[in-house]
Every structure is written in structure tokens, then in C-alpha cells.
Design a protein around this motif. Structure first.
Motif, PDB file in Angstrom:
ATOM      1  N   GLU A   1    -100.515 -18.154  26.515  1.00  0.00           N
ATOM      2  CA  GLU A   1     -99.716 -19.300  26.962  1.00  0.00           C
ATOM      3  C   GLU A   1     -99.404 -20.238  25.801  1.00  0.00           C
ATOM      4  O   GLU A   1     -98.301 -20.787  25.707  1.00  0.00           O
ATOM      5  CB  GLU A   1    -100.449 -20.042  28.074  1.00  0.00           C
ATOM      6  N   MET A   2    -100.351 -20.425  24.885  1.00  0.00           N
ATOM      7  CA  MET A   2    -100.099 -21.265  23.713  1.00  0.00           C
ATOM      8  C   MET A   2     -99.004 -20.647  22.848  1.00  0.00           C
ATOM      9  O   MET A   2     -98.132 -21.346  22.332  1.00  0.00           O
ATOM     10  CB  MET A   2    -101.378 -21.434  22.894  1.00  0.00           C
TER      11      MET A   2
ATOM     12  N   ILE B   1     -95.041 -21.031  23.964  1.00  0.00           N
ATOM     13  CA  ILE B   1     -94.312 -22.305  23.939  1.00  0.00           C
ATOM     14  C   ILE B   1     -93.289 -22.312  22.808  1.00  0.00           C
ATOM     15  O   ILE B   1     -93.594 -21.956  21.672  1.00  0.00           O
ATOM     16  CB  ILE B   1     -95.297 -23.490  23.788  1.00  0.00           C
ATOM     17  N   ARG B   2     -92.085 -22.730  23.126  1.00  0.00           N
ATOM     18  CA  ARG B   2     -91.008 -22.889  22.140  1.00  0.00           C
ATOM     19  C   ARG B   2     -90.632 -24.373  22.117  1.00  0.00           C
ATOM     20  O   ARG B   2     -89.950 -24.865  23.000  1.00  0.00           O
ATOM     21  CB  ARG B   2     -89.787 -22.046  22.512  1.00  0.00           C
ATOM     22  N   PRO B   3     -91.094 -25.098  21.086  1.00  0.00           N
ATOM     23  CA  PRO B   3     -90.827 -26.540  21.045  1.00  0.00           C
ATOM     24  C   PRO B   3     -89.398 -26.847  20.621  1.00  0.00           C
ATOM     25  O   PRO B   3     -88.629 -25.948  20.272  1.00  0.00           O
ATOM     26  CB  PRO B   3     -91.823 -27.025  19.983  1.00  0.00           C
TER      27      PRO B   3
ATOM     28  N   HIS C   1     -96.028 -34.296  31.632  1.00  0.00           N
ATOM     29  CA  HIS C   1     -95.934 -32.831  31.702  1.00  0.00           C
ATOM     30  C   HIS C   1     -96.880 -32.249  32.752  1.00  0.00           C
ATOM     31  O   HIS C   1     -97.117 -31.041  32.776  1.00  0.00           O
ATOM     32  CB  HIS C   1     -96.196 -32.225  30.325  1.00  0.00           C
TER      33      HIS C   1
ATOM     34  N   GLY D   1     -99.746 -24.096  29.435  1.00  0.00           N
ATOM     35  CA  GLY D   1     -98.367 -24.439  29.088  1.00  0.00           C
ATOM     36  C   GLY D   1     -98.083 -25.932  29.129  1.00  0.00           C
ATOM     37  O   GLY D   1     -97.570 -26.488  28.148  1.00  0.00           O
TER      38      GLY D   1
ATOM     39  N   VAL E   1     -99.708 -27.746  26.072  1.00  0.00           N
ATOM     40  CA  VAL E   1     -99.059 -27.538  24.778  1.00  0.00           C
ATOM     41  C   VAL E   1     -97.730 -28.287  24.726  1.00  0.00           C
ATOM     42  O   VAL E   1     -97.379 -28.883  23.707  1.00  0.00           O
ATOM     43  CB  VAL E   1     -98.875 -26.033  24.487  1.00  0.00           C
ATOM     44  N   ARG E   2     -96.991 -28.299  25.840  1.00  0.00           N
ATOM     45  CA  ARG E   2     -95.746 -29.070  25.872  1.00  0.00           C
ATOM     46  C   ARG E   2     -96.032 -30.573  25.711  1.00  0.00           C
ATOM     47  O   ARG E   2     -95.297 -31.290  25.024  1.00  0.00           O
ATOM     48  CB  ARG E   2     -94.978 -28.788  27.163  1.00  0.00           C
TER      49      ARG E   2
ATOM     50  N   CYS F   1     -96.698 -31.224  22.077  1.00  0.00           N
ATOM     51  CA  CYS F   1     -95.442 -31.292  21.322  1.00  0.00           C
ATOM     52  C   CYS F   1     -94.742 -32.631  21.543  1.00  0.00           C
ATOM     53  O   CYS F   1     -94.151 -33.197  20.613  1.00  0.00           O
ATOM     54  CB  CYS F   1     -94.536 -30.126  21.710  1.00  0.00           C
TER      55      CYS F   1
END
Length: 195
Positions: free
Chosen positions: A17-18, A21-23, A114, A159, A162-163, A166
Motif C-alpha cells: 500500500e505504501m 501511492i502516487r503523490p 484523509h 493508503g 501515506v496520502r 504527502c
């Protein structure tokens, strides 16, 4: 990670899951070495926040996932997230007594925004002001804010966490909200600015 080739399912899923993530484009993520003595299993990602026009780093950070299948009393769970974020500041902002509370709110607000439910959140915010002398290159005065924190995800889905991390990096770097273009800083180009 632990030397064993068979990873616990909870940890393997969390790492996946880490990695998924696409920042936003200004934030560059990469896997970095994780500390090996904090928990039986660990994974870490590093981040650099780049700012136009010269794409220089204005903030950086590290997010570490710790997993102890036996659980940990202080964590209130088997997973723990640990972060360190550092961002350059204007010297006048770095001496503002409200900065630590504001910087801490960046993390708390990001977790809430989030829906990253969490337990046992704790950490510190440090303001630093450095003055260079002699042959050291760079601006004569440099200022930074550092946020160190850890928390336990209330659910195994990482998820949202991590969002949120970011989003913390974006706030620390002073990035505008996604989809908003920042106006150029006229003061740096020498042109007069108005309020």
C-alpha cells in the motif's frame, strides 16, 4: 526488513500500500534503508519536495513503517508509522512562537482530512535558525522547521496515512493546494510587492 524471506501478511500488504501511492508531481518518493533495530520488520520511504522554477528541495522527509507481529504496548497495535519532515523557512517565520503549533496542525489536519484513523499520536516540532560565517557557502541565515512524529494506524489500510503524510510534506513546503497555481514571489525578483 527482517532476514526471513517470508513476510507476515499484514506487513507485506502494508508495504504494498505504501508503494502504490502516487503523490502530486512536486513530491518525489523513493525507498530508503529502514532502521533495523526498532521492530522485527521495517520499511521506509523518503521524499523530496521540489519547487519551481529551479526545482530545488524546499522540504524532505522520511516515513518508516514498523511491524511487530506480537504487538507493542506503547503502540496499541502491531503497526507503527514514524516520520521526520524538515522544511526550509523564511527566518522571520522560523522565530514565530506560533510556528510549532501551526506545524503540528499540518500533521493532525492532514490525518483527519484523509480519514487516516490513528491511535497514540505523539511528536515534537523544532525550529532552527542557523547563521553562516566565513567560507561557508549559502545564505547568511537559514531557518528550518522539523516535525518528528509517530502514530498507530487504527486500521491496516495504510493508503490514507501515506496520502496524509504527502499532504504534510506539501504544507511544510508551502505548496498551494492541488490544482492551484502559485503567483510568483515578486520580492525575490527585486520587484516591489503590494499587499
Amino acid at each position: 526488513m527482517a532476514p526471513s524471506t517470508v513476510l507476515p501478511e499484514t506487513f507485506a500488504r502494508a508495504v504494498s500500500e505504501m508503494q502504490a501511492i502516487r503523490p502530486r508531481p512536486e513530491i518525489v518518493l523513493e525507498e530508503v534503508p529502514a532502521p533495523q533495530r526498532l521492530a522485527p520488520y521495517a520499511h521506509a520511504i523518503g521524499a523530496s519536495v521540489l519547487r519551481e522554477p529551479d526545482d530545488h528541495d524546499v522540504a524532505s522527509g522520511r516515513l518508516i513503517l514498523l511491524h511487530d507481529p506480537a504487538g507493542h504496548g506503547a503502540w496499541h497495535g502491531t503497526l507503527r508509522l514514524v516520520t521526520y519532515v524538515s522544511a526550509a523557512m523564511e527566518p522571520d517565520l522560523a522565530t514565530d512562537p506560533l510556528l510549532p503549533a501551526v506545524a503540528w496542525s499540518w500533521l493532525v489536519d492532514a490525518l483527519h482530512a484523509h480519514d487516516a484513523a490513528h491511535l497514540a499520536l505523539g511528536g515534537t516540532v523544532t525550529q532552527t535558525l542557523s547563521t553562516r560565517f566565513g567560507e561557508l557557502a549559502g545564505p547568511p541565515t537559514a531557518a528550518d522547521v522539523e516535525i518528528r512524529a509517530s502514530w498507530t494506524p487504527a486500521h491496516e489500510d495504510l493508503g490514507p496515512h501515506v496520502r496524509a503524510w504527502c499532504a504534510l510534506l506539501a504544507s511544510a513546503a508551502g505548496l498551494p493546494p492541488p490544482g492551484v497555481t502559485a503567483l510568483p514571489d515578486r520580492r525575490r525578483s527585486g520587484a516591489p510587492s503590494s499587499v
